[in-house]
Scaffold this active site. Structure first.
Site, PDB file in Angstrom:
ATOM      1  N   CYS A  80       0.849  -1.203   0.000  1.00 56.96           N
ATOM      2  CA  CYS A  80       0.000   0.000   0.000  1.00 56.96           C
ATOM      3  C   CYS A  80       0.884   1.252   0.000  1.00 56.96           C
ATOM      4  O   CYS A  80       1.563   1.522  -0.985  1.00 56.96           O
ATOM      5  CB  CYS A  80      -0.970  -0.037   1.178  1.00 56.96           C
ATOM      6  SG  CYS A  80      -2.379   1.094   1.001  1.00 56.96           S
ATOM      7  N   HIS A 183      -3.899  -4.982   0.552  1.00 58.31           N
ATOM      8  CA  HIS A 183      -3.313  -5.506   1.787  1.00 58.31           C
ATOM      9  C   HIS A 183      -3.378  -7.026   1.752  1.00 58.31           C
ATOM     10  O   HIS A 183      -4.425  -7.606   2.036  1.00 58.31           O
ATOM     11  CB  HIS A 183      -4.074  -4.974   2.999  1.00 58.31           C
ATOM     12  CG  HIS A 183      -3.869  -3.509   3.231  1.00 58.31           C
ATOM     13  ND1 HIS A 183      -2.849  -3.028   4.011  1.00 58.31           N
ATOM     14  CD2 HIS A 183      -4.543  -2.428   2.763  1.00 58.31           C
ATOM     15  CE1 HIS A 183      -2.899  -1.701   4.027  1.00 58.31           C
ATOM     16  NE2 HIS A 183      -3.915  -1.319   3.281  1.00 58.31           N
ATOM     17  N   GLU A 185      -2.164  -9.107   3.811  1.00 62.70           N
ATOM     18  CA  GLU A 185      -2.391  -9.635   5.155  1.00 62.70           C
ATOM     19  C   GLU A 185      -3.870  -9.608   5.555  1.00 62.70           C
ATOM     20  O   GLU A 185      -4.264 -10.228   6.541  1.00 62.70           O
ATOM     21  CB  GLU A 185      -1.544  -8.856   6.176  1.00 62.70           C
ATOM     22  CG  GLU A 185      -2.016  -7.456   6.499  1.00 62.70           C
ATOM     23  CD  GLU A 185      -1.633  -6.389   5.487  1.00 62.70           C
ATOM     24  OE1 GLU A 185      -1.826  -5.197   5.796  1.00 62.70           O
ATOM     25  OE2 GLU A 185      -1.152  -6.736   4.387  1.00 62.70           O
TER      26      GLU A 185
END
Length: 202
Positions: A80, A183, A185
């Site tokens: 990001c 993202h 994650e």
């Protein structure tokens, strides 16, 4: 060991949790010694381009990273904001230079009736074969949360494309440098696979 860079504004908890879940040894740090000893480096993203670059310079991370990533070719993943700061300029902070590793600039999405800003939620990535997306089906969905996108002018890079009012390079690889606008994650199994792919490089 993988070092997750902490400059005080990024959301490091979720990427650390993902690495812990995958059983990958990691450390949250910004020290020169840790970065020199790291096998790979991750710069997670959240926050303002200009503020991030000021903090990077405050902690002398620009010179350390240039040595470790550009000169020594250590694998680096920017997520990001961590992806965006690798470019030269951003419309978010027009008078502040980025790291300049990638030839391009960061632009703000234009709000329309169909496309809201920020771009938040799940969206597809269309990509060609590259190591960062091994074992991930083409056109898979990832979780995005951003108002700015990358416009890149590198011809020898590999990348994936997402559309949100414009087509932009949402996943990027160039030699030892890797960028991911969404993202991973927070992107469930395919995001975890992307993190695993990066960690298993070299």
């Amino acid at each position: 060991m993988i070092v997750i860079i902490d400059i005080g504004i990024s959301n490091i908890g979720s990427i650390k949790n993902a690495l812990d879940y995958l059983g990958i040894k990691n450390k949250v740090s910004r020290s020169e010694i840790d970065l020199k000893n790291a096998k790979k480096v991750i710069f997670p993203g959240n926050g303002n381009f200009g503020k991030a670059m000021k903090l990077i310079k405050k902690y002398s991370l620009d010179s350390i990273l240039n040595e470790e990533i550009i000169n020594k070719k250590k694998p680096f993943l920017g997520i990001c904001l961590g992806y965006q700061i690798m470019l030269k300029k951003s419309e978010e902070s027009k008078n502040i230079d980025g790291l300049g590793w990638i030839n391009g600039k960061v632009k703000r999405f234009k709000k329309t009736k169909k496309f809201k800003v920020p771009h938040v939620g799940w969206n597809n990535i269309k990509f060609n074969k590259m190591k960062l997306v091994d074992n991930i089906p083409n056109n898979s969905k990832f979780y995005f949360d951003h108002s700015y996108y990358t416009e890149i002018n590198e011809t020898k890079s590999k990348y994936g494309v997402t559309n949100h009012s414009v087509d932009f390079r949402s996943v990027y690889t160039f030699n030892n440098i890797f960028g991911c606008q969404p993202h991973p994650e927070k992107s469930q199994k395919f995001g975890l696979q992307m993190i695993k792919n990066f960690c298993e490089l070299c």
